[in-house]
Scaffold this motif. Structure first.
Motif, PDB file in Angstrom:
ATOM      1  N   THR A   1       0.844  -1.191   0.000  1.00 15.13           N
ATOM      2  CA  THR A   1       0.000   0.000   0.000  1.00 15.13           C
ATOM      3  C   THR A   1       0.877   1.237   0.000  1.00 15.13           C
ATOM      4  N   ALA A   2       0.690   2.087  -1.004  1.00 10.37           N
ATOM      5  CA  ALA A   2       1.498   3.300  -1.125  1.00 10.37           C
ATOM      6  C   ALA A   2       1.225   4.266   0.023  1.00 10.37           C
TER       7      ALA A   2
ATOM      8  N   LEU B   1      -5.748   3.849   7.167  1.00  8.80           N
ATOM      9  CA  LEU B   1      -6.696   3.352   6.177  1.00  8.80           C
ATOM     10  C   LEU B   1      -6.697   1.825   6.146  1.00  8.80           C
ATOM     11  N   ASP B   2      -6.178   1.204   7.179  1.00 14.08           N
ATOM     12  CA  ASP B   2      -6.181  -0.258   7.275  1.00 14.08           C
ATOM     13  C   ASP B   2      -7.615  -0.764   7.076  1.00 14.08           C
ATOM     14  N   PRO B   3      -7.834  -1.711   6.140  1.00 14.46           N
ATOM     15  CA  PRO B   3      -9.200  -2.172   5.880  1.00 14.46           C
ATOM     16  C   PRO B   3      -9.799  -3.032   6.980  1.00 14.46           C
ATOM     17  N   LYS B   4      -8.960  -3.549   7.864  1.00 13.78           N
ATOM     18  CA  LYS B   4      -9.472  -4.327   9.001  1.00 13.78           C
ATOM     19  C   LYS B   4      -8.646  -3.964  10.225  1.00 13.78           C
ATOM     20  N   PRO B   5      -8.850  -2.768  10.773  1.00 12.92           N
ATOM     21  CA  PRO B   5      -7.977  -2.273  11.842  1.00 12.92           C
ATOM     22  C   PRO B   5      -8.141  -2.990  13.166  1.00 12.92           C
ATOM     23  N   ALA B   6      -9.283  -3.616  13.400  1.00 11.68           N
ATOM     24  CA  ALA B   6      -9.503  -4.391  14.622  1.00 11.68           C
ATOM     25  C   ALA B   6     -10.061  -5.750  14.228  1.00 11.68           C
TER      26      ALA B   6
ATOM     27  N   ALA C   1     -10.591   0.943   2.158  1.00  9.65           N
ATOM     28  CA  ALA C   1     -10.193   2.278   2.610  1.00  9.65           C
ATOM     29  C   ALA C   1      -8.816   2.646   2.068  1.00  9.65           C
ATOM     30  N   ASN C   2      -7.938   1.659   1.895  1.00  9.07           N
ATOM     31  CA  ASN C   2      -6.565   1.932   1.452  1.00  9.07           C
ATOM     32  C   ASN C   2      -6.399   1.866  -0.058  1.00  9.07           C
ATOM     33  N   CYS C   3      -7.489   1.891  -0.805  1.00  4.33           N
ATOM     34  CA  CYS C   3      -7.403   1.831  -2.260  1.00  4.33           C
ATOM     35  C   CYS C   3      -6.720   3.074  -2.821  1.00  4.33           C
ATOM     36  N   ASP C   4      -6.194   2.940  -4.035  1.00  2.00           N
ATOM     37  CA  ASP C   4      -5.755   4.104  -4.789  1.00  2.00           C
ATOM     38  C   ASP C   4      -6.941   4.549  -5.631  1.00  2.00           C
ATOM     39  N   PRO C   5      -7.517   5.735  -5.368  1.00  2.00           N
ATOM     40  CA  PRO C   5      -8.710   6.139  -6.109  1.00  2.00           C
ATOM     41  C   PRO C   5      -8.475   6.279  -7.607  1.00  2.00           C
ATOM     42  N   TYR C   6      -7.233   6.505  -8.027  1.00  3.01           N
ATOM     43  CA  TYR C   6      -6.968   6.529  -9.470  1.00  3.01           C
ATOM     44  C   TYR C   6      -7.256   5.164 -10.091  1.00  3.01           C
TER      45      TYR C   6
ATOM     46  N   ILE D   1     -11.230  -6.466  -8.011  1.00  2.00           N
ATOM     47  CA  ILE D   1     -10.768  -6.796  -6.660  1.00  2.00           C
ATOM     48  C   ILE D   1      -9.268  -6.568  -6.537  1.00  2.00           C
ATOM     49  N   GLU D   2      -8.512  -6.921  -7.561  1.00  2.00           N
ATOM     50  CA  GLU D   2      -7.062  -6.726  -7.531  1.00  2.00           C
ATOM     51  C   GLU D   2      -6.706  -5.246  -7.433  1.00  2.00           C
ATOM     52  N   GLY D   3      -7.530  -4.384  -8.003  1.00  2.00           N
ATOM     53  CA  GLY D   3      -7.236  -2.958  -8.003  1.00  2.00           C
ATOM     54  C   GLY D   3      -7.909  -2.168  -6.914  1.00  2.00           C
ATOM     55  N   TYR D   4      -8.602  -2.846  -5.989  1.00  2.00           N
ATOM     56  CA  TYR D   4      -9.395  -2.145  -4.979  1.00  2.00           C
ATOM     57  C   TYR D   4      -8.735  -2.057  -3.612  1.00  2.00           C
TER      58      TYR D   4
END
Length: 339
Positions: free
Chosen positions: A16-17, A212-217, A314-319, A259-262
């Motif tokens: 994740t960038a 922006l961790d998608p599963k922080p807990a 949450a950590n996706c690249d919106p581009y 899914i790969e790009g999300y």
């Protein structure tokens, strides 16, 4: 006199960038020049050939410093004048241009979680808080944590001229959301990256980190997504185009491609629980927050409107997200003559 330009860019950290920034002082009225940086320190170049180039592509007032100071979003280029391999904005531009006639609009719901002392803000030092339920859009010191940061962030986004359209507390303590849009595919992503930078920067002043961790807990807690609302002119005018777009997103090879790009770690969040569909199953439905793609109930009533892709992390690249949605849906609408 001079002004400060905060050059902001997306680095090459995997999976994740991260955002990076540095300040350039320029004479009043001076244009924003290209600038170099050490790509070997941002996972974007080897040490023996480390120079990379920042090319300003979007600027806005700097609400942190105030005055005439600016925030400057940059694309990363190689010294030979070609886009850096990590430059996903450059990959979006030709797709957005190709389908510009369809007038795509986006609204992205950016969820995030505050952390302090290694745990979500509002979590006790040991154990867990009361189960989720009262926290979503809650009010009161026992249900909401970090509101002062959130309010300052919203004000900063407004002052910067970003297309911010709202905020709300989310399902887990310390978890919040802001929305960017409606805006076009490039604009919404540019504004979201600047809004993310402002979130991190403002939270610094409170000794709080935003993730922006998608599963922080782990466990029985909602993850964090970037639900993406999408429409074209044809979708805003008719229901058949909405169904065409929904069907296209489930087409051959499209589920895996999206899914790969999300965003990284998507399988941890898209489990089929906590208002998600399984990451490897594609469904769409009216008013169904357990589907991959939701058609809002009012859209079905009005027979026009938009769809919500609930899969982006949450950590996706919106581009990447906007490129994929435009590429898949607009191609299908073009093929069907629904433009």
């Amino acid at each position: 006199m001079s002004y400060k330009a905060e050059y902001i860019w997306i680095d090459g950290t995997e999976p994740t960038a991260r955002l990076r920034s540095k300040t350039k002082v320029l004479p009043d009225g001076a244009a924003l020049p290209d600038w170099g940086f050490d790509g070997s320190s941002t996972n974007q170049a080897p040490g023996d050939n480390s120079d990379c180039v920042l090319k300003p592509v979007f600027s806005c007032p700097d609400p942190v410093r105030g005055g005439d100071h600016k925030l400057v979003l940059c694309e990363v280029y190689l010294v030979d004048g070609t886009p850096h391999p990590t430059n996903n904005r450059a990959r979006l531009l030709p797709v957005a241009e190709r389908f510009a006639v369809q007038d795509s609009w986006f609204g992205i719901e950016q969820e995030y979680t505050f952390f302090q002392a290694g745990r979500p803000l509002g979590f006790p030092e040991t154990g867990f808080p009361a189960p989720q339920g009262p926290y979503y859009c809650g009010v009161g010191a026992d249900e909401v944590f970090g509101r002062e940061i959130v309010e300052k962030h919203m004000d900063a986004c407004i002052e910067a001229g970003l297309a911010v359209s709202g905020i709300n507390a989310e399902v887990m303590p310390g978890q919040w959301e802001f929305q960017i849009g409606p805006a076009g595919p490039v604009e919404v992503a540019d504004h979201l990256w600047i809004a993310r930078w402002l979130l991190y920067r403002i939270a610094e002043d409170f000794n709080v980190a935003a993730t922006l961790d998608p599963k922080p807990a782990k466990g029985d807690w909602n993850g964090a997504g970037a639900h993406t609302n999408f429409s074209t002119k044809a979708m805003r005018e008719g229901y058949d185009a909405i169904i065409t777009a929904c069907e296209a997103l489930g087409g051959e090879g499209k589920v895996a491609e999206h899914i790969e790009g999300y965003g990284h770690g998507i399988a941890d969040r898209l489990t089929g629980e906590h208002e998600t569909a399984p990451f490897d199953v594609y469904t769409y439905g009216v008013s169904d927050r357990g589907a991959s793609v939701r058609i809002p109930w009012q859209v079905e009533v009005d027979k026009q409107g938009y769809i919500e892709d609930r899969r982006p992390n949450a950590n996706c690249d919106p581009y990447n997200v906007t490129r994929l949605l435009v590429g898949t849906c607009c191609a299908a609408l073009e093929k069907a003559g629904q433009v």
